[in-house]
Design a protein around this motif. Sequence first.
Motif, PDB file in Angstrom:
ATOM      1  N   HIS A  30       0.957  14.765  -8.714  1.00  8.88           N
ATOM      2  CA  HIS A  30      -0.097  14.144  -7.895  1.00  8.88           C
ATOM      3  C   HIS A  30       0.106  12.638  -7.859  1.00  8.88           C
ATOM      4  O   HIS A  30       0.594  12.043  -8.816  1.00  8.88           O
ATOM      5  CB  HIS A  30      -1.469  14.481  -8.494  1.00  8.88           C
ATOM      6  N   ALA A  31      -0.250  12.026  -6.741  1.00  7.77           N
ATOM      7  CA  ALA A  31      -0.194  10.559  -6.613  1.00  7.77           C
ATOM      8  C   ALA A  31      -1.280  10.096  -5.661  1.00  7.77           C
ATOM      9  O   ALA A  31      -1.617  10.797  -4.696  1.00  7.77           O
ATOM     10  CB  ALA A  31       1.177  10.104  -6.118  1.00  7.77           C
ATOM     11  N   VAL A  32      -1.837   8.925  -5.954  1.00  5.91           N
ATOM     12  CA  VAL A  32      -2.792   8.269  -5.060  1.00  5.91           C
ATOM     13  C   VAL A  32      -2.129   6.995  -4.545  1.00  5.91           C
ATOM     14  O   VAL A  32      -1.695   6.151  -5.328  1.00  5.91           O
ATOM     15  CB  VAL A  32      -4.105   7.930  -5.801  1.00  5.91           C
ATOM     16  N   LEU A  33      -2.055   6.871  -3.212  1.00  8.03           N
ATOM     17  CA  LEU A  33      -1.295   5.783  -2.596  1.00  8.03           C
ATOM     18  C   LEU A  33      -2.165   4.998  -1.621  1.00  8.03           C
ATOM     19  O   LEU A  33      -3.055   5.557  -0.973  1.00  8.03           O
ATOM     20  CB  LEU A  33      -0.081   6.345  -1.845  1.00  8.03           C
ATOM     21  N   ASP A  34      -1.890   3.706  -1.545  1.00 10.18           N
ATOM     22  CA  ASP A  34      -2.517   2.840  -0.549  1.00 10.18           C
ATOM     23  C   ASP A  34      -1.529   2.695   0.602  1.00 10.18           C
ATOM     24  O   ASP A  34      -0.530   1.987   0.490  1.00 10.18           O
ATOM     25  CB  ASP A  34      -2.842   1.480  -1.176  1.00 10.18           C
ATOM     26  N   GLU A  35      -1.805   3.358   1.718  1.00 12.47           N
ATOM     27  CA  GLU A  35      -0.927   3.317   2.883  1.00 12.47           C
ATOM     28  C   GLU A  35      -1.501   2.456   3.998  1.00 12.47           C
ATOM     29  O   GLU A  35      -1.062   2.526   5.144  1.00 12.47           O
ATOM     30  CB  GLU A  35      -0.670   4.730   3.396  1.00 12.47           C
ATOM     31  N   SER A  36      -2.491   1.620   3.672  1.00 14.70           N
ATOM     32  CA  SER A  36      -3.170   0.836   4.704  1.00 14.70           C
ATOM     33  C   SER A  36      -2.234  -0.123   5.417  1.00 14.70           C
ATOM     34  O   SER A  36      -2.390  -0.393   6.613  1.00 14.70           O
ATOM     35  CB  SER A  36      -4.351   0.058   4.093  1.00 14.70           C
ATOM     36  N   SER A  37      -1.247  -0.671   4.707  1.00 14.31           N
ATOM     37  CA  SER A  37      -0.336  -1.607   5.346  1.00 14.31           C
ATOM     38  C   SER A  37       0.611  -0.926   6.323  1.00 14.31           C
ATOM     39  O   SER A  37       1.219  -1.576   7.174  1.00 14.31           O
ATOM     40  CB  SER A  37       0.487  -2.351   4.290  1.00 14.31           C
ATOM     41  N   LEU A  38       0.732   0.405   6.216  1.00 19.76           N
ATOM     42  CA  LEU A  38       1.599   1.159   7.124  1.00 19.76           C
ATOM     43  C   LEU A  38       0.823   1.826   8.243  1.00 19.76           C
ATOM     44  O   LEU A  38       1.211   1.768   9.410  1.00 19.76           O
ATOM     45  CB  LEU A  38       2.366   2.238   6.346  1.00 19.76           C
ATOM     46  N   THR A  39      -0.288   2.474   7.890  1.00 18.61           N
ATOM     47  CA  THR A  39      -1.003   3.305   8.857  1.00 18.61           C
ATOM     48  C   THR A  39      -2.320   2.707   9.317  1.00 18.61           C
ATOM     49  O   THR A  39      -2.869   3.145  10.331  1.00 18.61           O
ATOM     50  CB  THR A  39      -1.294   4.687   8.247  1.00 18.61           C
ATOM     51  N   GLY A  40      -2.851   1.735   8.572  1.00 19.58           N
ATOM     52  CA  GLY A  40      -4.164   1.194   8.903  1.00 19.58           C
ATOM     53  C   GLY A  40      -5.300   1.976   8.291  1.00 19.58           C
ATOM     54  O   GLY A  40      -6.459   1.584   8.419  1.00 19.58           O
ATOM     55  N   GLU A  41      -5.023   3.080   7.612  1.00 13.72           N
ATOM     56  CA  GLU A  41      -6.053   3.872   6.946  1.00 13.72           C
ATOM     57  C   GLU A  41      -6.529   3.123   5.711  1.00 13.72           C
ATOM     58  O   GLU A  41      -5.767   2.879   4.784  1.00 13.72           O
ATOM     59  CB  GLU A  41      -5.484   5.246   6.561  1.00 13.72           C
ATOM     60  N   SER A  42      -7.820   2.773   5.711  1.00  7.61           N
ATOM     61  CA  SER A  42      -8.335   1.903   4.648  1.00  7.61           C
ATOM     62  C   SER A  42      -8.549   2.621   3.335  1.00  7.61           C
ATOM     63  O   SER A  42      -8.504   2.006   2.274  1.00  7.61           O
ATOM     64  CB  SER A  42      -9.655   1.273   5.102  1.00  7.61           C
ATOM     65  N   LEU A  43      -8.792   3.930   3.380  1.00  9.49           N
ATOM     66  CA  LEU A  43      -9.101   4.670   2.164  1.00  9.49           C
ATOM     67  C   LEU A  43      -7.822   5.180   1.509  1.00  9.49           C
ATOM     68  O   LEU A  43      -6.834   5.480   2.195  1.00  9.49           O
ATOM     69  CB  LEU A  43     -10.025   5.843   2.487  1.00  9.49           C
TER      70      LEU A  43
END
Length: 498
Positions: A30-43
């Motif tokens: 399992h992993a929790v990732l911040d993809e906001s810089s790629l997709t714009g998804e803030s959560l």
Amino acid sequence: MPVDAVEVGDLLLVRPGALVPVDAVLVSEHAVLDESSLTGESLPVERVAGERVSSGAVNGASAVTMRAVALASDSEYQQIVRLVEQAAGSKAKVVRLADRYAVPFTVLSLLIAGVAWAVSGDAVRFAEVLVVATPCPLLIAAPVAFLGGMSRAARHGLIVKGGGTLEQLSRVRSAAFDKTGTITTGRPVLDRIVAAPGFDEKSVLQFAASAEVYSSHVLAKSVVAAAKQQGYALLEAREAEEIATNGVAAQFASDATAAVVTVRVGKPSWLREFAPTLAPAPLEPGELAIYVAVDGRFAGAIVMRDQARGEAGQALHDLRLLGIERTLMVTGDVAATAEPIAARLGIDEVHAECRPSDKVRIVSAVQPRPLIMVGDGLNDAPVLAAADIGFAMGARGATAASESADIVNRYDTLASLPLAVRVGKDTVRIALQSIWLGIIISVALMLVAAFGFLPALVGPGSRRSSTSSRSSVLCAPSDRARSGVRIIADRHGRSCGP
């Protein structure tokens, strides 16, 4: 090891908070990732073993292993970098303010001098006019004004990368915005608490925050921060355990009965095993819920969402007063999340679920121009380079975004955007005042010299010397040339100066 040395099939260790270096498949459970810089998804986005992860995503609080499926040169991050280079190469060059006046001023000077020579029949009259045809308003006035404007912007945390940017700011007519981290804070905050019967909002948030202290999930900090902001004291746990991919369980001593209370915080599918009465909370687009159970009873849900910046509304209002005619939100997030925020702020149109190449295409077609693009993430770097003016929220922005932008905002606030436009307008206004005043004085002196009332020896551009007036006339026009640092000699071999 250097990222270029990574081969397809290599097993990679990605530490907490580190950037995923190449496109890979998750090997850890399992992993929790911040993809906001790629997709714009803030959560935060949760991935499980076997799922693909794009380079440029930021790992959460736990170290994970991944297996590389692409070389660095073929990964998502490098594709965005190449797109930045293409966008920057296709960007139209800005004609500097002084250059727009230089050719007409030169033609006018030669015309007045030629007419004076032709009418008077005296070649010296031609030189007398050129002596006072000083280009100082173009050489000095504009650069000094732009240096002052850039200095003023820097005092407010705005790094302007060139005088041409200030010229563009003075004429800007359209503005485009990314959503996550630009219009919004990019950090989920407490929206509301849905308490189950037998519990109140305070107890739900206090229990949840006390348990989340022992969690490494990226949302745990937001829950703890919300409780502290409300002034609730955190309870000290006797025992706590984080269950990977599900949540956290902690035991506390009850103040009233001294009995041990077990609190579980996490996913609804996990909590339903211990609290069968769990009821899903009603959610709007862009919201997420964290569920809480106390001693096998469903206690409630904590609803969180990404909030618009407090200063965003005022900033957009100020931009309209400064002449912005069209505003757009260009985001990688879904339309259901982006449109309500845009509607509240009065943004004219929304383009959602955009990849970096889509953003470049949309912004390139926007009219009227010039256009300023405001963003902060890696996925904004290409469009920041392609826009007439790129404005990077540098306090939280990725390096690629800051490098490709024309203006970097060191402070994490949108209030600096209308300030930048105002500085640009003031700078160009002062530069034009100085240029026109200088040109008017020069033209007036040229007309006086054309009628023979201003000898070359007393002209503002002449150099006095002990030589004859003819020597001075020969030296002076050449001495005014500023195209290079040269030493000009008169007919007697004496230097006239650089």
